[in-house]
Design a protein around this motif. Structure first.
Motif, PDB file in Angstrom:
ATOM      1  N   VAL A 263     -82.103  22.771  11.394  1.00  0.00           N
ATOM      2  CA  VAL A 263     -82.920  22.950  12.608  1.00  0.00           C
ATOM      3  C   VAL A 263     -82.363  22.085  13.742  1.00  0.00           C
ATOM      4  O   VAL A 263     -82.259  22.520  14.891  1.00  0.00           O
ATOM      5  CB  VAL A 263     -84.396  22.599  12.313  1.00  0.00           C
ATOM      6  N   TRP A 264     -81.987  20.852  13.381  1.00  0.00           N
ATOM      7  CA  TRP A 264     -81.414  19.954  14.393  1.00  0.00           C
ATOM      8  C   TRP A 264     -80.154  20.585  15.005  1.00  0.00           C
ATOM      9  O   TRP A 264     -79.978  20.579  16.221  1.00  0.00           O
ATOM     10  CB  TRP A 264     -81.083  18.608  13.745  1.00  0.00           C
ATOM     11  N   LEU A 265     -79.294  21.154  14.159  1.00  0.00           N
ATOM     12  CA  LEU A 265     -78.048  21.752  14.655  1.00  0.00           C
ATOM     13  C   LEU A 265     -78.334  22.998  15.488  1.00  0.00           C
ATOM     14  O   LEU A 265     -77.686  23.240  16.516  1.00  0.00           O
ATOM     15  CB  LEU A 265     -77.139  22.110  13.472  1.00  0.00           C
ATOM     16  N   VAL A 266     -79.346  23.770  15.070  1.00  0.00           N
ATOM     17  CA  VAL A 266     -79.704  24.975  15.833  1.00  0.00           C
ATOM     18  C   VAL A 266     -80.202  24.589  17.219  1.00  0.00           C
ATOM     19  O   VAL A 266     -79.872  25.238  18.219  1.00  0.00           O
ATOM     20  CB  VAL A 266     -80.782  25.785  15.070  1.00  0.00           C
ATOM     21  N   LEU A 267     -80.984  23.521  17.263  1.00  0.00           N
ATOM     22  CA  LEU A 267     -81.478  23.078  18.567  1.00  0.00           C
ATOM     23  C   LEU A 267     -80.333  22.610  19.456  1.00  0.00           C
ATOM     24  O   LEU A 267     -80.369  22.783  20.679  1.00  0.00           O
ATOM     25  CB  LEU A 267     -82.501  21.941  18.388  1.00  0.00           C
ATOM     26  N   GLN A 268     -79.303  22.021  18.835  1.00  0.00           N
ATOM     27  CA  GLN A 268     -78.151  21.552  19.615  1.00  0.00           C
ATOM     28  C   GLN A 268     -77.295  22.726  20.094  1.00  0.00           C
ATOM     29  O   GLN A 268     -76.929  22.800  21.257  1.00  0.00           O
ATOM     30  CB  GLN A 268     -77.260  20.636  18.760  1.00  0.00           C
ATOM     31  N   GLU A 269     -76.962  23.620  19.180  1.00  0.00           N
ATOM     32  CA  GLU A 269     -76.006  24.692  19.484  1.00  0.00           C
ATOM     33  C   GLU A 269     -76.512  26.020  18.921  1.00  0.00           C
ATOM     34  O   GLU A 269     -75.963  26.524  17.934  1.00  0.00           O
ATOM     35  CB  GLU A 269     -74.639  24.367  18.859  1.00  0.00           C
ATOM     36  N   PRO A 270     -77.566  26.575  19.516  1.00  0.00           N
ATOM     37  CA  PRO A 270     -78.151  27.783  18.913  1.00  0.00           C
ATOM     38  C   PRO A 270     -77.175  28.956  18.849  1.00  0.00           C
ATOM     39  O   PRO A 270     -77.092  29.649  17.826  1.00  0.00           O
ATOM     40  CB  PRO A 270     -79.328  28.100  19.854  1.00  0.00           C
ATOM     41  N   LEU A 271     -76.400  29.146  19.923  1.00  0.00           N
ATOM     42  CA  LEU A 271     -75.502  30.299  19.945  1.00  0.00           C
ATOM     43  C   LEU A 271     -74.378  30.153  18.923  1.00  0.00           C
ATOM     44  O   LEU A 271     -73.983  31.112  18.258  1.00  0.00           O
ATOM     45  CB  LEU A 271     -74.918  30.479  21.347  1.00  0.00           C
ATOM     46  N   SER A 272     -73.853  28.920  18.826  1.00  0.00           N
ATOM     47  CA  SER A 272     -72.748  28.700  17.892  1.00  0.00           C
ATOM     48  C   SER A 272     -73.193  28.917  16.446  1.00  0.00           C
ATOM     49  O   SER A 272     -72.470  29.486  15.630  1.00  0.00           O
ATOM     50  CB  SER A 272     -72.193  27.283  18.052  1.00  0.00           C
ATOM     51  N   VAL A 273     -74.412  28.442  16.122  1.00  0.00           N
ATOM     52  CA  VAL A 273     -74.918  28.640  14.761  1.00  0.00           C
ATOM     53  C   VAL A 273     -75.111  30.139  14.507  1.00  0.00           C
ATOM     54  O   VAL A 273     -74.750  30.647  13.430  1.00  0.00           O
ATOM     55  CB  VAL A 273     -76.233  27.859  14.553  1.00  0.00           C
ATOM     56  N   ALA A 274     -75.630  30.831  15.509  1.00  0.00           N
ATOM     57  CA  ALA A 274     -75.827  32.282  15.347  1.00  0.00           C
ATOM     58  C   ALA A 274     -74.493  32.985  15.140  1.00  0.00           C
ATOM     59  O   ALA A 274     -74.353  33.836  14.252  1.00  0.00           O
ATOM     60  CB  ALA A 274     -76.541  32.835  16.577  1.00  0.00           C
ATOM     61  N   PHE A 275     -73.510  32.578  15.940  1.00  0.00           N
ATOM     62  CA  PHE A 275     -72.197  33.208  15.820  1.00  0.00           C
ATOM     63  C   PHE A 275     -71.557  32.861  14.470  1.00  0.00           C
ATOM     64  O   PHE A 275     -70.878  33.681  13.850  1.00  0.00           O
ATOM     65  CB  PHE A 275     -71.309  32.744  16.977  1.00  0.00           C
ATOM     66  N   SER A 276     -71.787  31.629  14.019  1.00  0.00           N
ATOM     67  CA  SER A 276     -71.201  31.196  12.750  1.00  0.00           C
ATOM     68  C   SER A 276     -71.824  31.916  11.560  1.00  0.00           C
ATOM     69  O   SER A 276     -71.255  31.915  10.465  1.00  0.00           O
ATOM     70  CB  SER A 276     -71.371  29.681  12.578  1.00  0.00           C
ATOM     71  N   ARG A 405     -71.497  24.940  10.848  1.00  0.00           N
ATOM     72  CA  ARG A 405     -72.572  25.722  11.469  1.00  0.00           C
ATOM     73  C   ARG A 405     -72.983  26.887  10.557  1.00  0.00           C
ATOM     74  O   ARG A 405     -74.156  27.268  10.514  1.00  0.00           O
ATOM     75  CB  ARG A 405     -72.119  26.234  12.836  1.00  0.00           C
ATOM     76  N   LEU A 406     -71.997  27.419   9.855  1.00  0.00           N
ATOM     77  CA  LEU A 406     -72.320  28.464   8.877  1.00  0.00           C
ATOM     78  C   LEU A 406     -73.241  27.888   7.799  1.00  0.00           C
ATOM     79  O   LEU A 406     -74.212  28.533   7.381  1.00  0.00           O
ATOM     80  CB  LEU A 406     -71.030  29.004   8.247  1.00  0.00           C
ATOM     81  N   ALA A 407     -72.936  26.655   7.392  1.00  0.00           N
ATOM     82  CA  ALA A 407     -73.779  26.005   6.376  1.00  0.00           C
ATOM     83  C   ALA A 407     -75.203  25.830   6.888  1.00  0.00           C
ATOM     84  O   ALA A 407     -76.182  26.012   6.137  1.00  0.00           O
ATOM     85  CB  ALA A 407     -73.173  24.658   5.996  1.00  0.00           C
ATOM     86  N   CYS A 444     -74.000  20.060   0.477  1.00  0.00           N
ATOM     87  CA  CYS A 444     -72.739  19.541  -0.069  1.00  0.00           C
ATOM     88  C   CYS A 444     -71.554  19.984   0.793  1.00  0.00           C
ATOM     89  O   CYS A 444     -70.628  19.209   1.034  1.00  0.00           O
ATOM     90  CB  CYS A 444     -72.544  20.018  -1.506  1.00  0.00           C
ATOM     91  N   PHE A 445     -71.594  21.227   1.251  1.00  0.00           N
ATOM     92  CA  PHE A 445     -70.481  21.720   2.068  1.00  0.00           C
ATOM     93  C   PHE A 445     -70.416  20.964   3.399  1.00  0.00           C
ATOM     94  O   PHE A 445     -69.326  20.589   3.852  1.00  0.00           O
ATOM     95  CB  PHE A 445     -70.647  23.223   2.318  1.00  0.00           C
ATOM     96  N   ALA A 446     -71.572  20.725   3.987  1.00  0.00           N
ATOM     97  CA  ALA A 446     -71.582  20.008   5.271  1.00  0.00           C
ATOM     98  C   ALA A 446     -71.109  18.564   5.103  1.00  0.00           C
ATOM     99  O   ALA A 446     -70.541  17.983   6.033  1.00  0.00           O
ATOM    100  CB  ALA A 446     -72.983  20.045   5.860  1.00  0.00           C
ATOM    101  N   PRO A 538     -64.485  30.332   2.570  1.00  0.00           N
ATOM    102  CA  PRO A 538     -64.803  31.503   1.757  1.00  0.00           C
ATOM    103  C   PRO A 538     -65.408  31.170   0.396  1.00  0.00           C
ATOM    104  O   PRO A 538     -66.274  31.895  -0.077  1.00  0.00           O
ATOM    105  CB  PRO A 538     -63.434  32.193   1.581  1.00  0.00           C
ATOM    106  N   VAL A 539     -64.959  30.088  -0.237  1.00  0.00           N
ATOM    107  CA  VAL A 539     -65.503  29.783  -1.564  1.00  0.00           C
ATOM    108  C   VAL A 539     -66.971  29.379  -1.433  1.00  0.00           C
ATOM    109  O   VAL A 539     -67.812  29.721  -2.278  1.00  0.00           O
ATOM    110  CB  VAL A 539     -64.634  28.730  -2.290  1.00  0.00           C
ATOM    111  N   PHE A 540     -67.293  28.695  -0.338  1.00  0.00           N
ATOM    112  CA  PHE A 540     -68.704  28.367  -0.074  1.00  0.00           C
ATOM    113  C   PHE A 540     -69.502  29.637   0.216  1.00  0.00           C
ATOM    114  O   PHE A 540     -70.586  29.863  -0.345  1.00  0.00           O
ATOM    115  CB  PHE A 540     -68.769  27.389   1.108  1.00  0.00           C
ATOM    116  N   LEU A 541     -68.927  30.473   1.086  1.00  0.00           N
ATOM    117  CA  LEU A 541     -69.618  31.704   1.458  1.00  0.00           C
ATOM    118  C   LEU A 541     -69.806  32.606   0.238  1.00  0.00           C
ATOM    119  O   LEU A 541     -70.870  33.219   0.059  1.00  0.00           O
ATOM    120  CB  LEU A 541     -68.815  32.426   2.552  1.00  0.00           C
ATOM    121  N   ALA A 542     -68.771  32.661  -0.605  1.00  0.00           N
ATOM    122  CA  ALA A 542     -68.879  33.493  -1.803  1.00  0.00           C
ATOM    123  C   ALA A 542     -69.983  32.977  -2.714  1.00  0.00           C
ATOM    124  O   ALA A 542     -70.749  33.765  -3.296  1.00  0.00           O
ATOM    125  CB  ALA A 542     -67.540  33.502  -2.539  1.00  0.00           C
TER     126      ALA A 542
END
Lengths: 568, 572
Positions: A263-276, A405-407, A444-446, A538-542
Motif C-alpha cells: 500500500v505504501w508503494l502504491v501510494l508513492q507510485e500508483p501508475l508504476s505499480v499498475a504498470f508493473s 513493484r510487481l511484488a 522475500c522477493f522484495a 520470471p521465477v518469482f512470477l511463475a
C-alpha cells in the motif's frame, strides 16, 4: 502461552534449522560438483581451478586495498587504470580459464571445439601481431606453433577418452600461444617506451571474457531463486512446525506486513505499480488460455519451478545475450557504411530480439503444455510476460516497471483474493495457504538484495556484491548437469567447462573491481542486474502464477512437503 | 609394487597440475612485471618520477627541478631535439634504456631559462648523456658520471671524454672530478663537481637527498636552498575566455610541430588544450607522459616548455593561464603559462574526467573513488571536499550553482558549488550512463537508455523519456537537450523531453560551446545551431581515431589533433 507439545524454543529452532537446510544447504549438497568418482586427474584439475577461483574471488574482495597499496598502470587512453600488483594474477586466472575451456572442448561437439579454438586463436594472433613491429616474424612464431599444435591435438584426441595429461598439453600450448608472445611483446614495446601492460591484459580480457556474459546474466537470477525458495520453504516449515491454531498468527503477520508495504508503494507510485502488474495479468491470461486448451492440470509448487528453472535458464540467457549482441550490430553496420539495419522496420532491434525470444518461449510453453507438462510452461509464460514488459514496446509510457513493484502488486492481489474468498465464504485452507504464500513470496522477493548485503558491506558496492553472490551461488549449487555423461558431452568435459566458465565469469568481475570500472565500458555488473530483471523476476512470477493456479484448482499441494524433503 | 604403482598414478596428476599452475604463474609474472631498477646508493638519491624540488637564492632568483623516469626511444621524441640527435649521432642503443630526465627552470629578474638533462641509472651509477641549456647543447661521450653507484660521504670519482653539440660537431674534451660529503640534512649528500669542457672550468655543489634528487645547489658563489613554492604570480588568469563563435567563416589550418626539420606525427589520447591565449597550446603526448606547451603562432610551433607531472596523464585542462594535469600517480599537478609548477594536489584515486571550472577562480575534480574536491585554481588550496556513496560513474558536471556527479550505487548527487554541502540526491532506476546539464536542468541517461530530466535546483523529476540507444554525450543548450547516441544525434525539448529534431549519423564526438554544437565526423566537423541548422562544414581528417576525436574549444574556434597526428586550428 506456549503451544502444547514441544516447547516453543524447540519449535523455533526446528523452523530456523529446517529453513536454512532447505534453502541453502540442500541446494548446495545437491548442486555442487562431484569429482570423487571421476576419471584420474579430474580432482587435481578441479583443485587447480578452485585455486584460480579463490585467487579471482580474493581479487574482487580485496580490490580496494590492492588498488590503494601500489602503483597504477593504464592504457594510452587512460580508460582502464589497473593496480600493477593485480596484473599477473589477473592474467593467470584468465589463462587458466582458457586452458580449462579448451581442454573441455577436446571431447565435445565440433562446433564447441571450433568455438574454443577461436577463443584461443584470436587473442593469441592479435598479441603476436601487436608485437610484430618490434620483433618481426619471431613474434608470430609461438602463436602459430601453438595454433598448429592445438589443431593437431584436437584431431588426435577427438575420439579418445579424457586423460588428465591433456590439460598439461593444452596448458603448454596456451602458454606458448598467449603468455610467451606477451612476454616478447612486453620486451618489444618497452624498447619503444610506453607501458602496455594494462593494454595487454585488457586485450586478452576483452577478447576472452565476452564469453562469460551469459554466466554473469545467469548469476543475476540467483537472488530471486533463493528468495522464492526462502518464501516457499519458509511458509512450509512454519506451517509444519506451528500448531494448527497458532498458524494463523505468523500467516497474518506476513500478509499484513506485505500488504502494508504494498500500500505504501502504491501510494508513492500508483501508475508504476499498475504498470508493473502487467506481466502478472499477461501470465494469468496465458495460463488461462493454456488451461482452455488442456483441462487437466498437474500441481505446480514453487520448489518445482526453482528446481526446473536452471535448466531453462542457460539456453534462454545465451539466446538473450546473443539477441543483445545482434541488436548492437545495427549501429556497427551503420558505422561501416552498410546503412541502417533493423529487421522490423522502425522497431528498435533490441525490442525485436526480446520479443522474438519471448515468442519462442511462448511457442515452447504451448507445445510442452500440450504434452501434459505444467512446470516448464508456467516458467516460460512468466518469462515471456517479463520479456514483453522489458522489450521497450511500452517505452513511450511515462512510467517504468520493476520486479519490486510487481511484488507489491502481487501482495495486493493476495490480500484482495483473501478478502474476496472470505466474503464469498469460499476461503478454504488451501486457498488461504496459497494467498499467504503469495504474500510471503512478495516479501522475500522484495527483500532479496538483503542476502547480498554482507558482501556489499565488505565491497562497498551493491552491484559488485550482487554479481559475486550470484556467481558463487551458481558455482556451489548449479553443477547438477556436470554429473551426466554422454558420448557427445562426456562428464570430464562438463566439469572442466563448468569450472572454466565460472573462472572466466569471476575474473571478469575482478577486472571491473580492480579497475574501478563500475559504469565503464568493461563493467559486467549491469548484466547481473539484467539477469535479475529478466531471469530472476520470471521465477518469482511463475511461483505466483502457481499459487494462483492453486487458488482455482483442486487437488494440488500448495506448499512443498517438508517431511518428504528432509527425508531425502 | 601394485600399491606403490597405484599411489604413483594417483599422485602424478596432482604433481603435474601443480607444476602447470606454477609455470603459468611464473610466465604471467614475467609477462606483467617490469624489471626492477638498480638499487644502489646513486639510484636511491634520484628523485621519483614526477618529483619536484623548488629552491631560492638570496638574490631572489629561483630554481625548480622536475624529474621524469621514462623508458625507450619514446622518451626522446617528446624531449628537446638534441636528446635524440645526440643519441643518434653517437650511435647509442636507444631501445630498452631507462631514462631519467631532469628539467631545471631558472627564474631571475623575470626571465626564465630552462636546462634539460638526459640521464640513465646504470650499474655504474647515475650518468648524464646530454645537457641542453641556453648556453648550448652538450653531448658527453662517455657519459658524465654524475653519481657513482656506491656514492657515500668521502667518495671521489672522475672521468674524461669528449663533448659534442646536438648535431654531432665536436666541442672539445671534458674532464670531471667529483667528491661527495655529508650535507647539512641527514641522509643527504653534497656532491662537489669540477667540470672542465674545452678548457673552461665550471664548479659547483649539488645537494642530493634520497628520493628527492637535487634539493640545493651552489654555483659561482650563489646558493639555492629549499624554499616554499612562491605562489602564483600577480594577475594570473584562472578562467578561460567564453567562446564567441562565428563559425560561418571558419576554415582549417594545419599548424604542424617541426622536429628535426620535419613535421612530427603527434599521438595523444587527450585533445590539445589552450587557455587565455588560444595560440599557446598544451599537449599531453602519449610517448613519455610529458606535458608540452607550444607556440603555434610561430611557424614550426616551437616548444615553450616541457613539464613532467609523473605517471601517465589521464586528463589535461586549462583554466586561463593555468594548465592542470591529472595523472595515474593519483595527483593533480598545475603549471602556469611559463611552465612553472604551481601546486600538486593528492587525490584518493585517479581522475579520468579531469578537473572542471566551477567559477572564475575555482575548479572541481572527482576521482574514481567518488571523492569530489573543489580547489583554488591558482594556489591549489582546498575549498571543500565531498564524497559520493561509492565509486564515481561517468563524468561530473557543473550545473549553475551545483556540482552533479553520479555513483555506482547508483545515485546522482548534487553538491553546493560554494560549500560542497549536498543539496539533493536522486536515485536512478538503472546505473547511470551519461550526465549533462545547464543551470536549470540535469539530464541523465541510464543503462537502459532512458533519459531523465531532473530539476537542477531541487532534484525533482521533470520528465522521463525512454530511448533504446546508447548515449555517449549529453548537452543542454538553448532550451534543448542534445544527445550524441550510438545511432545519431537527437534533440529533445528541455522542458518536456519531447523530440525536436534528430540526425541519423552518429558523431565521433559531440561538443557544445559558444552557443553551437560541433559534430566531429570522420571526414570533418559539422557546426550546428542548437535547433539543428548546419552553419559550417569544415573538412578535417578525423577517421581512425578509435571512436572519439581529439578536439577542444577556444575563444574563437577549435583545436583539433587529426588522425594523421597534425595539429589543426579551426577558426576564422
Amino acid at each position: 502461552m506456549t503451544p502444547p507439545g514441544r516447547p516453543w524454543w524447540r519449535r523455533l529452532t526446528a523452523i530456523v534449522v529446517g529453513w536454512v537446510w532447505l534453502v541453502v544447504v540442500e541446494p548446495v549438497r545437491d548442486g555442487r560438483v562431484h569429482v570423487r568418482d571421476g576419471p584420474p586427474g579430474l580432482a587435481a584439475i578441479t583443485a587447480v581451478a578452485a585455486v584460480g577461483y579463490l585467487v579471482a574471488g580474493m581479487l574482487v574482495l580485496l580490490a580496494r586495498p590492492i588498488r590503494d597499496a601500489g602503483a597504477l598502470v593504464t592504457e594510452a587512453d587512460g580508460l582502464v587504470v589497473l593496480p600493477e600488483l593485480s596484473l599477473a594474477p589477473l592474467l593467470l586466472v584468465l589463462v587458466l580459464a582458457l586452458i580449462l575451456l579448451v581442454t573441455a572442448a577436446l571431447h565435445t561437439h565440433w562446433l564447441l571445439r571450433t568455438g574454443a579454438y577461436l577463443l584461443f586463436a584470436v587473442p593469441s594472433l592479435l598479441i603476436g601481431v601487436l608485437a610484430f613491429p618490434g620483433l618481426g616474424l619471431s613474434a608470430l612464431l609461438p602463436a602459430l606453433l601453438a595454433l598448429v599444435g592445438l589443431a593437431v591435438l584436437m584431431l588426435v584426441r577427438r575420439r579418445r577418452r579424457f586423460a588428465w595429461p591433456e590439460v598439461l598439453w593444452v596448458g603448454g600450448l596456451v602458454a606458448l600461444g598467449v603468455l610467451v608472445p606477451l612476454v616478447l611483446q612486453q620486451q618489444s614495446i618497452r624498447s619503444i617506451g610506453p607501458d602496455v601492460r594494462a593494454l595487454q591484459v585488457n586485450l586478452v580480457f576483452t577478447l576472452v571474457a565476452q564469453v562469460a556474459l551469459p554466466a554473469v546474466v545467469i548469476g543475476g537470477a540467483a537472488l530471486a531463486e533463493l528468495a522464492v525458495r526462502a518464501g516457499a520453504w519458509g511458509v512450509s516449515v512454519v506451517r509444519t512446525e506451528t500448531p494448527r491454531r497458532w498458524w494463523v498468527l505468523p500467516a497474518s503477520a506476513v500478509v499484513v506486513a506485505a500488504a502494508a508495504w504494498a500500500v505504501w508503494l502504491v501510494l508513492q507510485e500508483p501508475l508504476s505499480v499498475a504498470f508493473s502488474a502487467l506481466p502478472l495479468a499477461v501470465g494469468v491470461l496465458a495460463l488461462l488460455a493454456m488451461q482452455a486448451l488442456r483441462r487437466r492440470g498437474d500441481p505446480v509448487g514453487p520448489e518445482d519451478l526453482v528446481e526446473e528453472w536452471p535448466r531453462l535458464l542457460t539456453p534462454l540467457a545465451v539466446v538473450t545475450v546473443l539477441g543483445g549482441w545482434a541488436a548492437s550490430l545495427g549501429p556497427v553496420a551503420e558505422g561501416l557504411g552498410l546503412g541502417r539495419w533493423s529487421p522490423l522496420g522502425d522497431l528498435p532491434t533490441l525490442t525485436f530480439s526480446r520479443l522474438a525470444v519471448a515468442g519462442v518461449g511462448l511457442v515452447l510453453a504451448v507445445a510442452w503444455s500440450g504434452a501434459g507438462e505444467r512446470v516448464r510452461p508456467t516458467l516460460l509464460v512468466a518469462f515471456a510476460a517479463v520479456m514483453l514488459n522489458s522489450s521497450g514496446l511500452f517505452a513511450a509510457l511515462p512510467v517504468s516497471w520493476s520486479g519490486d513493484r510487481l511484488a507489491a502488486a502481487v501482495a495486493l492481489v493476495a490480500v484482495l483474493l483473501l478478502a474476496g474468498f472470505a466474503l464469498t465464504r469460499s476461503l478454504t485452507s488451501r486457498r488461504a495457504t496459497a494467498c499467504v504464500l503469495m504474500a510471503a513470496l512478495s516479501a522475500c522477493f522484495a527483500l532479496r538484495q538483503v542476502l547480498a548485503d554482507p558482501i556489499s558491506w565488505l565491497l562497498g558496492f551493491s552491484a559488485l556484491a550482487l554479481t559475486l553472490f550470484g556467481l558463487v551461488w551458481r558455482l556451489l549449487s548449479d553443477a547438477t548437469w556436470t554429473r551426466a555423461d554422454t558420448p557427445a558431452f562426456p562428464r570430464p568435459a562438463r566439469v572442466l567447462l563448468f569450472w572454466g566458465y565460472a573462472l572466466l565469469a569471476v575474473t571478469s568481475l575482478a577486472f571491473v573491481a580492480l579497475g574501478r570500472q563500475l559504469g565503464g565500458p568493461a563493467d559486467v555488473t549491469p548484466f547481473t542486474v539484467l539477469g535479475d530483471h529478466l531471469f530472476g523476476t520470471p521465477v518469482f512470477l511463475a511461483a505466483v502464477l502457481g499459487c494462483l493456479w492453486q487458488c482455482v484448482h483442486r487437488g494440488a499441494a500448495v506448499v512443498p512437503d517438508i517431511a518428504e524433503e528432509l527425508a531425502d | 609394487m601394485g600399491t606403490s604403482g597405484a599411489r604413483r598414478r594417483s599422485v602424478t596428476p596432482w604433481v603435474g597440475t601443480g607444476i602447470l599452475l606454477l609455470v603459468l604463474a611464473l610466465l604471467s609474472v614475467a609477462a606483467m612485471a617490469r624489471p626492477r631498477g638498480f638499487e644502489h646508493a646513486a639510484a636511491r638519491l634520484v628523485a621519483v618520477d614526477g618529483g619536484y624540488a623548488t629552491m631560492a637564492a638570496a638574490d631572489g632568483s629561483r630554481l625548480d627541478v622536475e624529474t621524469a623516469h621514462q623508458t625507450g626511444a619514446g622518451a626522446l621524441t617528446s624531449a628537446p631535439e638534441a636528446f635524440l640527435s645526440g643519441a643518434l649521432a653517437l650511435g647509442w642503443e636507444l631501445s630498452d634504456q631507462r631514462w631519467v630526465r631532469q628539467s631545471e627552470r631558472h627564474e631571475e629578474d623575470g626571465r626564465t631559462a630552462a636546462t634539460h638533462r638526459l640521464q640513465t641509472v646504470t650499474e655504474a651509477g647515475l650518468e648524464t648523456w646530454v645537457e641542453v641549456s641556453p648556453a648550448g647543447d652538450r653531448v658527453f661521450s662517455p657519459p658524465l658520471p654524475t653519481l657513482v653507484a656506491d656514492v657515500a660521504p668521502g667518495s671521489r670519482w672522475s672521468a674524461e671524454g669528449t663533448v659534442s653539440d646536438g648535431s654531432g660537431a665536436d666541442i672539445g674534451s671534458y674532464r670531471v672530478d667529483l667528491a661527495a660529503e655529508d650535507a647539512d640534512e641527514a641522509g643527504c649528500l653534497d656532491v662537489r663537481q669540477e667540470l672542465v669542457v674545452a678548457g673552461r672550468a665550471e664548479t659547483g655543489v649539488d645537494t642530493w637527498c634520497p628520493g628527492r634528487g637535487v634539493v640545493a645547489r651552489e654555483r659561482d658563489g650563489r646558493r639555492w636552498t629549499p624554499a616554499a613554492a612562491p605562489g602564483p604570480s600577480a594577475g594570473l588568469g584562472t578562467a578561460n575566455p567564453a567562446p564567441r563563435w562565428e563559425p560561418g567563416r571558419w576554415r582549417a589550418e594545419e599548424r604542424p610541430l617541426l622536429r628535426h626539420g620535419t613535421e612530427a606525427v603527434l599521438t595523444s589520447a587527450q585533445p590539445p588544450v589552450a587557455g587565455s591565449d588560444p595560440e599557446r597550446l598544451v599537449l599531453a603526448l602519449d610517448a613519455a607522459g610529458d606535458l608540452v606547451a607550444l607556440d603555434t603562432a610561430t611557424p614550426g610551433s616551437p616548444v615553450l616548455w616541457y613539464a613532467h607531472p609523473g605517471g601517465v596523464l589521464t586528463a589535461v585542462r586549462t583554466f586561463g593561464q593555468v594548465t592542470v594535469a591529472a595523472t595515474t600517480t593519483r595527483e593533480l599537478v598545475a603549471y602556469d603559462d611559463r611552465g612553472r609548477r604551481l601546486w600538486t594536489h593528492r587525490l584518493d584515486d585517479v581522475s579520468q574526467a579531469g578537473p572542471l571550472a566551477l567559477d572564475a577562480t575555482t575548479l572541481v575534480v572527482a576521482d574514481l573513488s567518488g571523492t569530489v574536491t573543489a580547489l583554488d585554481v591558482a594556489t591549489g588550496a582546498e575549498r571543500w571536499r565531498a564524497a559520493l556513496d561509492s565509486d564515481l560513474t561517468g563524468t561530473p558536471v557543473v550545473c549553475g550553482d551545483v556540482v552533479v556527479a553520479a555513483d555506482a550505487v547508483p545515485g546522482l548527487h548534487a553538491f553546493d558549488a560554494a560549500t560542497g554541502a549536498e543539496r539533493w540526491r536522486w536515485t536512478p532506476p538503472e546505473p547511470v550512463q551519461t550526465v549533462g546539464c545547464d543551470a536549470g536542468l540535469v539530464v541523465l541517461t541510464d543503462l537502459e537508455g532512458d533519459r531523465h530530466g531532473i530539476d537542477a535546483g531541487d532534484g525533482t523529476t521533470r520528465w522521463r523519456v525512454a530511448g533504446p540507444s546508447t548515449v555517449r554525450t549529453v548537452a543542454v543548450v538553448s532550451g534543448l537537450v542534445v544527445l550524441g547516441t550510438a545511432d545519431g544525434v537527437e534533440a529533445l525539448d528541455a522542458a518536456t523531453g519531447e523530440s525536436r529534431w534528430s540526425q541519423p549519423e552518429a558523431p565521433l564526438t559531440l561538443l557544445e560551446a559558444g552557443g553551437h554544437l560541433v559534430l566531429a565526423r570522420p571526414a570533418g566537423l559539422d557546426v550546428l545551431t542548437p535547433d539543428g541548422q548546419r552553419v559550417a562544414e569544415v573538412p578535417v581528417d578525423l577517421a581512425g581515431l578509435g571512436g572519439s576525436a581529439r578536439l577542444s574549444a577556444v575563444e574563437d574556434g577549435l583545436w583539433v589533433l587529426t588522425a594523421a597526428g597534425t595539429l589543426t586550428r579551426v577558426g576564422p
